[in-house]
Design a protein around this motif. Structure first.
Motif, PDB file in Angstrom:
ATOM      1  N   ARG A  26       0.849  -1.380   0.104  1.00 17.72           N
ATOM      2  CA  ARG A  26      -0.117   0.070  -0.004  1.00 17.72           C
ATOM      3  C   ARG A  26       0.973   1.109  -0.103  1.00 17.72           C
ATOM      4  NH1 ARG A  26      -2.590   3.579   3.656  1.00 17.72           N
ATOM      5  NH2 ARG A  26      -4.779   4.087   3.069  1.00 17.72           N
ATOM      6  N   GLY A  27       1.865   1.267   0.854  1.00 16.79           N
ATOM      7  CA  GLY A  27       2.879   2.558   0.757  1.00 16.79           C
ATOM      8  C   GLY A  27       3.471   2.416  -0.521  1.00 16.79           C
ATOM      9  N   ARG A  28       3.978   1.474  -1.150  1.00 19.95           N
ATOM     10  CA  ARG A  28       4.415   1.534  -2.724  1.00 19.95           C
ATOM     11  C   ARG A  28       3.641   2.256  -3.407  1.00 19.95           C
ATOM     12  NH1 ARG A  28       6.202  -3.538  -1.889  1.00 19.95           N
ATOM     13  NH2 ARG A  28       5.267  -4.390  -3.538  1.00 19.95           N
ATOM     14  N   LEU A  29       2.099   1.744  -3.325  1.00 19.91           N
ATOM     15  CA  LEU A  29       1.370   2.354  -4.509  1.00 19.91           C
ATOM     16  C   LEU A  29       0.964   3.744  -4.216  1.00 19.91           C
ATOM     17  CD1 LEU A  29      -1.302  -0.552  -4.096  1.00 19.91           C
ATOM     18  CD2 LEU A  29      -0.310   0.367  -6.263  1.00 19.91           C
ATOM     19  N   LEU A  30       0.947   4.200  -2.965  1.00 17.47           N
ATOM     20  CA  LEU A  30       1.012   5.564  -2.503  1.00 17.47           C
ATOM     21  C   LEU A  30       1.904   6.460  -3.014  1.00 17.47           C
ATOM     22  CD1 LEU A  30      -0.704   5.439   1.116  1.00 17.47           C
ATOM     23  CD2 LEU A  30      -1.816   6.573  -0.896  1.00 17.47           C
ATOM     24  N   ASP A  31       3.222   6.035  -2.774  1.00 19.05           N
ATOM     25  CA  ASP A  31       4.611   6.765  -3.435  1.00 19.05           C
ATOM     26  C   ASP A  31       4.446   6.620  -4.874  1.00 19.05           C
ATOM     27  OD1 ASP A  31       5.249   7.165  -0.683  1.00 19.05           O
ATOM     28  OD2 ASP A  31       6.630   5.394  -0.772  1.00 19.05           O
ATOM     29  N   ALA A  32       4.096   5.603  -5.343  1.00 23.18           N
ATOM     30  CA  ALA A  32       3.884   5.277  -6.871  1.00 23.18           C
ATOM     31  C   ALA A  32       2.855   6.516  -7.583  1.00 23.18           C
ATOM     32  CB  ALA A  32       3.722   4.118  -7.369  1.00 23.18           C
ATOM     33  N   THR A  46      -3.202   6.934 -15.140  1.00 25.58           N
ATOM     34  CA  THR A  46      -4.246   5.453 -14.866  1.00 25.58           C
ATOM     35  C   THR A  46      -3.973   4.842 -13.861  1.00 25.58           C
ATOM     36  OG1 THR A  46      -3.097   4.313 -16.243  1.00 25.58           O
ATOM     37  CG2 THR A  46      -4.630   5.778 -17.248  1.00 25.58           C
ATOM     38  N   VAL A  47      -4.649   3.961 -13.496  1.00 29.83           N
ATOM     39  CA  VAL A  47      -4.318   3.024 -12.466  1.00 29.83           C
ATOM     40  C   VAL A  47      -3.367   1.951 -12.868  1.00 29.83           C
ATOM     41  CG1 VAL A  47      -5.251   0.928 -11.354  1.00 29.83           C
ATOM     42  CG2 VAL A  47      -6.601   2.755 -11.324  1.00 29.83           C
ATOM     43  N   GLY A  48      -3.068   1.808 -14.165  1.00 35.27           N
ATOM     44  CA  GLY A  48      -2.121   0.901 -14.935  1.00 35.27           C
ATOM     45  C   GLY A  48      -0.656   1.655 -14.602  1.00 35.27           C
ATOM     46  N   ASP A  49      -0.852   3.056 -14.861  1.00 33.24           N
ATOM     47  CA  ASP A  49       0.338   3.847 -14.707  1.00 33.24           C
ATOM     48  C   ASP A  49       0.991   3.689 -13.073  1.00 33.24           C
ATOM     49  OD1 ASP A  49       0.612   4.810 -17.254  1.00 33.24           O
ATOM     50  OD2 ASP A  49      -0.916   6.522 -16.731  1.00 33.24           O
ATOM     51  N   TYR A  64      -6.378  -2.321  -2.027  1.00 32.11           N
ATOM     52  CA  TYR A  64      -6.254  -1.521  -0.956  1.00 32.11           C
ATOM     53  C   TYR A  64      -7.224  -0.225  -1.271  1.00 32.11           C
ATOM     54  CZ  TYR A  64      -2.249  -4.165   0.157  1.00 32.11           C
ATOM     55  OH  TYR A  64      -1.345  -4.984   0.428  1.00 32.11           O
ATOM     56  N   PHE A  65      -7.385   0.063  -2.641  1.00 32.90           N
ATOM     57  CA  PHE A  65      -8.151   1.323  -3.191  1.00 32.90           C
ATOM     58  C   PHE A  65      -9.160   1.140  -4.154  1.00 32.90           C
ATOM     59  CE2 PHE A  65      -3.492   2.146  -2.284  1.00 32.90           C
ATOM     60  CZ  PHE A  65      -3.885   3.236  -1.302  1.00 32.90           C
ATOM     61  N   PHE A  72      -5.994   9.236  -4.816  1.00 33.81           N
ATOM     62  CA  PHE A  72      -5.799  10.512  -5.116  1.00 33.81           C
ATOM     63  C   PHE A  72      -6.190  11.125  -3.662  1.00 33.81           C
ATOM     64  CE2 PHE A  72      -6.121  15.082  -6.117  1.00 33.81           C
ATOM     65  CZ  PHE A  72      -5.038  15.397  -6.565  1.00 33.81           C
ATOM     66  N   ARG A  73      -7.508  10.933  -3.022  1.00 32.84           N
ATOM     67  CA  ARG A  73      -7.999  11.448  -1.686  1.00 32.84           C
ATOM     68  C   ARG A  73      -7.240  10.930  -0.392  1.00 32.84           C
ATOM     69  NH1 ARG A  73     -12.909   9.872  -3.985  1.00 32.84           N
ATOM     70  NH2 ARG A  73     -14.143  11.454  -4.936  1.00 32.84           N
ATOM     71  N   VAL A  74      -6.542   9.760  -0.603  1.00 32.35           N
ATOM     72  CA  VAL A  74      -5.505   9.246   0.364  1.00 32.35           C
ATOM     73  C   VAL A  74      -4.409   9.742   0.502  1.00 32.35           C
ATOM     74  CG1 VAL A  74      -4.429   7.220   1.397  1.00 32.35           C
ATOM     75  CG2 VAL A  74      -6.924   6.979   0.493  1.00 32.35           C
ATOM     76  N   LEU A  75      -3.931  10.241  -0.822  1.00 33.97           N
ATOM     77  CA  LEU A  75      -2.754  11.156  -0.972  1.00 33.97           C
ATOM     78  C   LEU A  75      -2.841  12.499  -0.366  1.00 33.97           C
ATOM     79  CD1 LEU A  75      -1.433  10.413  -4.415  1.00 33.97           C
ATOM     80  CD2 LEU A  75      -0.074   9.916  -2.414  1.00 33.97           C
ATOM     81  N   ALA A  76      -3.922  13.009  -0.492  1.00 35.28           N
ATOM     82  CA  ALA A  76      -4.345  14.246   0.176  1.00 35.28           C
ATOM     83  C   ALA A  76      -4.379  14.387   1.665  1.00 35.28           C
ATOM     84  CB  ALA A  76      -5.692  14.818  -0.640  1.00 35.28           C
ATOM     85  N   ALA A  77      -4.799  13.062   2.123  1.00 32.20           N
ATOM     86  CA  ALA A  77      -5.086  12.918   3.661  1.00 32.20           C
ATOM     87  C   ALA A  77      -3.698  12.738   4.220  1.00 32.20           C
ATOM     88  CB  ALA A  77      -5.952  11.874   3.727  1.00 32.20           C
TER      89      ALA A  77
END
Length: 220
Positions: A26-32, A46-49, A64-65, A72-77
């Motif tokens: 999940r952390g890798r996905l958020l950083d990515a 895109t999700v693929g990107d 996870y998402f 994007f909203r989780v990133l904002a938080a």
């Protein structure tokens, strides 16, 4: 289902949610996602990107998402929480106003510089997405009001004499941090000078005289 079974299911669900929130994937996905959004923008990403950048399967993303919008909203938080965390200085004695000022200014400038590419996108999305708008308002306002409460407290304790109303001082310091964070983002080598200069201006606004011990007896 018995009461014990229901309680067990609730415990399992809570643990699963916590485990998922702390999972390395999940952390890798958020950083990515932050990297991809900064590079491509919200609309083109895109999700693929995101999964390609994170080296996580598409199926893994949906563990996870639910969507690109949700991550994007989780990133904002996460940005909001990073700014709030910058005001916590666990390795500094809270009685030392100058040390707290320097540590919190440094942490905030670093956090803002790190997330700077995403912040512009958040401001844009806030215009059309109510969920992002609410988070953007928290990003802009919560750290400022929390800072103002700190200023009121140290002033009430006689350890500072703010030159203006605490909320105004907090907004001024926040604005200085933002401007110097932009400079730091463009030139990371300027970080130390930025922290030094903003801290000096902050202490002036706070009414803490350099070289003079504060109320708690802490020196420079």
């Amino acid at each position: 289902m018995t009461g014990d079974e229901q309680a067990g299911r609730r415990t399992w669900a809570t643990r699963t949610a916590r485990d998922r929130s702390d999972a390395p994937a999940r952390g890798r996905l958020l950083d990515a996602a932050e990297t991809v959004f900064a590079r491509l923008g919200h609309g083109a990403a895109t999700v693929g990107d995101i999964t390609a950048e994170a080296e996580v399967s598409r199926a893994g993303f949906y563990v996870y998402f639910a969507s690109k919008e949700e991550i994007f909203r989780v990133l904002a938080a996460r940005v909001r929480d990073a700014f709030l965390a910058a005001q916590d200085v666990p390795d500094v004695g809270t009685d030392d106003v100058r040390a707290v000022a320097e540590a919190s200014v440094g942490a905030f400038i670093a956090a803002y510089a790190r997330h700077l590419p995403l912040l512009g996108l958040l401001a844009q999305q806030a215009r059309t997405d109510p969920g992002v708008r609410e988070l953007w308002q928290e990003i802009c306002e919560r750290p400022v009001h929390r800072h103002a409460r700190y200023i009121r407290r140290v002033a009430a304790e006689g350890r500072a004499a703010p030159v203006a109303e605490p909320l105004s001082v907090a907004r001024a310091v926040g604005g200085m941090c933002v401007e110097f964070a932009r400079l730091t983002a463009a030139d990371p080598g300027a970080h130390d000078d930025a922290v030094r200069d903003v801290t000096a201006m902050y202490l002036h606004l706070l009414g803490v005289v350099p070289g003079v011990k504060d109320h708690a007896g802490q020196g420079t």
